[in-house]
Design a protein around this motif. Sequence first.
Motif, PDB file in Angstrom:
ATOM      1  N   LEU A   1      42.697  36.082  39.672  1.00  0.00           N
ATOM      2  CA  LEU A   1      42.959  37.477  40.273  1.00  0.00           C
ATOM      3  C   LEU A   1      42.778  38.423  39.090  1.00  0.00           C
ATOM      4  N   HIS A   2      41.486  38.692  38.778  1.00  0.00           N
ATOM      5  CA  HIS A   2      40.949  39.703  37.818  1.00  0.00           C
ATOM      6  C   HIS A   2      40.130  40.818  38.465  1.00  0.00           C
ATOM      7  N   SER A   3      40.530  42.002  38.212  1.00  0.00           N
ATOM      8  CA  SER A   3      40.242  43.221  39.123  1.00  0.00           C
ATOM      9  C   SER A   3      38.644  43.428  38.789  1.00  0.00           C
ATOM     10  N   PRO A   4      38.187  43.276  37.890  1.00  0.00           N
ATOM     11  CA  PRO A   4      36.713  43.347  37.747  1.00  0.00           C
ATOM     12  C   PRO A   4      35.854  42.363  38.703  1.00  0.00           C
ATOM     13  N   TYR A   5      36.451  41.118  38.435  1.00  0.00           N
ATOM     14  CA  TYR A   5      35.696  40.238  39.534  1.00  0.00           C
ATOM     15  C   TYR A   5      35.996  40.407  40.994  1.00  0.00           C
ATOM     16  N   LEU A   6      37.199  40.934  41.357  1.00  0.00           N
ATOM     17  CA  LEU A   6      37.435  41.081  42.670  1.00  0.00           C
ATOM     18  C   LEU A   6      36.746  42.518  43.135  1.00  0.00           C
ATOM     19  N   LYS A   7      36.481  43.309  42.480  1.00  0.00           N
ATOM     20  CA  LYS A   7      35.689  44.556  42.669  1.00  0.00           C
ATOM     21  C   LYS A   7      34.228  44.231  43.100  1.00  0.00           C
ATOM     22  N   ALA A   8      33.785  43.410  42.197  1.00  0.00           N
ATOM     23  CA  ALA A   8      32.337  42.784  42.403  1.00  0.00           C
ATOM     24  C   ALA A   8      32.141  41.984  43.622  1.00  0.00           C
ATOM     25  N   ALA A   9      33.111  41.182  43.991  1.00  0.00           N
ATOM     26  CA  ALA A   9      33.157  40.228  45.227  1.00  0.00           C
ATOM     27  C   ALA A   9      33.196  41.270  46.338  1.00  0.00           C
ATOM     28  N   LEU A  10      33.961  42.342  46.254  1.00  0.00           N
ATOM     29  CA  LEU A  10      34.197  43.482  47.564  1.00  0.00           C
ATOM     30  C   LEU A  10      33.081  44.387  47.649  1.00  0.00           C
ATOM     31  N   LYS A  11      32.188  44.472  46.460  1.00  0.00           N
ATOM     32  CA  LYS A  11      30.950  45.158  46.634  1.00  0.00           C
ATOM     33  C   LYS A  11      29.959  44.395  47.416  1.00  0.00           C
ATOM     34  N   ILE A  12      29.958  43.056  47.315  1.00  0.00           N
ATOM     35  CA  ILE A  12      29.053  42.208  48.034  1.00  0.00           C
ATOM     36  C   ILE A  12      29.576  42.198  49.469  1.00  0.00           C
ATOM     37  N   LYS A  13      30.839  42.295  49.749  1.00  0.00           N
ATOM     38  CA  LYS A  13      31.197  42.301  51.203  1.00  0.00           C
ATOM     39  C   LYS A  13      30.801  43.310  52.040  1.00  0.00           C
ATOM     40  N   LYS A  14      30.854  44.525  51.286  1.00  0.00           N
ATOM     41  CA  LYS A  14      30.568  45.879  51.897  1.00  0.00           C
ATOM     42  C   LYS A  14      28.777  45.699  52.142  1.00  0.00           C
ATOM     43  N   ILE A  15      27.903  45.037  51.312  1.00  0.00           N
ATOM     44  CA  ILE A  15      26.546  45.086  51.648  1.00  0.00           C
ATOM     45  C   ILE A  15      26.325  43.797  52.796  1.00  0.00           C
ATOM     46  N   ILE A  16      26.969  42.930  52.480  1.00  0.00           N
ATOM     47  CA  ILE A  16      26.516  41.579  53.388  1.00  0.00           C
ATOM     48  C   ILE A  16      27.637  41.538  54.555  1.00  0.00           C
ATOM     49  N   LYS A  17      27.135  41.403  55.734  1.00  0.00           N
ATOM     50  CA  LYS A  17      28.140  41.227  56.836  1.00  0.00           C
ATOM     51  C   LYS A  17      28.863  39.785  56.777  1.00  0.00           C
ATOM     52  N   ASN A  18      28.152  38.909  56.592  1.00  0.00           N
ATOM     53  CA  ASN A  18      29.053  37.310  56.771  1.00  0.00           C
ATOM     54  C   ASN A  18      29.053  36.670  55.542  1.00  0.00           C
ATOM     55  N   VAL A  19      30.252  37.059  54.881  1.00  0.00           N
ATOM     56  CA  VAL A  19      30.749  36.535  53.689  1.00  0.00           C
ATOM     57  C   VAL A  19      32.260  36.070  53.771  1.00  0.00           C
TER      58      VAL A  19
ATOM     59  N   TYR B   1      36.864  48.745  31.784  1.00  0.00           N
ATOM     60  CA  TYR B   1      35.980  49.457  32.806  1.00  0.00           C
ATOM     61  C   TYR B   1      34.569  49.386  32.568  1.00  0.00           C
ATOM     62  N   LEU B   2      34.049  49.426  31.569  1.00  0.00           N
ATOM     63  CA  LEU B   2      32.600  49.043  31.428  1.00  0.00           C
ATOM     64  C   LEU B   2      32.233  47.679  31.982  1.00  0.00           C
ATOM     65  N   LYS B   3      33.073  46.833  31.689  1.00  0.00           N
ATOM     66  CA  LYS B   3      32.697  45.437  32.229  1.00  0.00           C
ATOM     67  C   LYS B   3      32.740  45.417  33.738  1.00  0.00           C
ATOM     68  N   THR B   4      33.514  46.164  34.073  1.00  0.00           N
ATOM     69  CA  THR B   4      33.590  46.183  35.849  1.00  0.00           C
ATOM     70  C   THR B   4      32.479  46.857  36.251  1.00  0.00           C
ATOM     71  N   LEU B   5      32.045  47.927  35.622  1.00  0.00           N
ATOM     72  CA  LEU B   5      30.645  48.622  36.174  1.00  0.00           C
ATOM     73  C   LEU B   5      29.729  47.811  36.087  1.00  0.00           C
ATOM     74  N   SER B   6      29.522  46.716  35.114  1.00  0.00           N
ATOM     75  CA  SER B   6      28.304  45.834  34.896  1.00  0.00           C
ATOM     76  C   SER B   6      28.461  44.736  35.865  1.00  0.00           C
ATOM     77  N   LEU B   7      29.581  44.318  36.016  1.00  0.00           N
ATOM     78  CA  LEU B   7      29.752  43.095  37.214  1.00  0.00           C
ATOM     79  C   LEU B   7      29.367  43.744  38.499  1.00  0.00           C
ATOM     80  N   VAL B   8      29.686  44.943  38.943  1.00  0.00           N
ATOM     81  CA  VAL B   8      29.576  45.586  40.163  1.00  0.00           C
ATOM     82  C   VAL B   8      28.148  45.734  40.434  1.00  0.00           C
TER      83      VAL B   8
END
Length: 261
Positions: free
Chosen positions: A123-141, A94-101
């Motif tokens: 398919l590591h959920s902390p990595y995917l959550k970090a990537a999807l955070k970027i997708k929310k901020i940047i349109k062209n990903v 959980y703490l690792k996920t927060l830092s990655l995001v």
Amino acid sequence: MRKYLWIGGNLDNYLKKEIVLNNGKILSSYISQTNIIEGIERNSDIVFDSINSIRLDFFPKYKKLNIKRHVWSHKDCSFDVSVGYLNIKYLAIYLKTLSLVKEAKNWAKINKCNEVVIFVFGLHSPYLKAALKIKKIIKNVELIVVHPDLPLFMDGSPSLVKRILKKIDWFQIKKMNFKVDKHILYSKHMADYLQLDEKKWIVMEGSINFSDVGPVIKDKPTTKIIVMYSGVIGKMYGIMNLVEAIISLGSGYELWLYGGG
């Protein structure tokens, strides 16, 4: 401008020494990631930034409780960071996920005007959550996941608590996986299990860095069929299943194992 980001475990020499000194392992996945990144960069004008976390045993098996944030540059103009977190059993994920995001959010703010391609290793959920955070901020990903293995099959005999947590995690992963644009698989059979559209995946059967290849040793000729496994030698990777399978095939086969564990 197009920017490329790697989310996974791209480590520099300092981090590798830290891992070994504190009772950790240099996993084959770290080497695979280095091979892919270096291979792409040597054969193109692409330079990756990277956001990373180290996969470690929990404290005290791994000697350090406080995993510190570390920043470096693996190539001119690249930004590389390994996130910090407290390495407490079960809470660490959980703490690792927060830092990655958090790192992903900061990176996205700097690069929000760019076209972005993100590679996620596993398919590591902390990595995917970090990537999807970027997708929310940047349109062209464009989001690409490299699949070296499937998380559900990564532990030979997990405890009851771990089995429950893995099921919850897998439910989240499946939902996030629908938002992935393309997949690079280590085996075509992964596509069936993940129910992937055939137009969205390719198979990459491992990697090799020729600078790591030693001298060729000529062995005695053999009529046996040789099966070679290279990687971490541990029950969680199904090594015992492999050994038993080769034994069941009879004396016409040899199994070669290379790796630590």
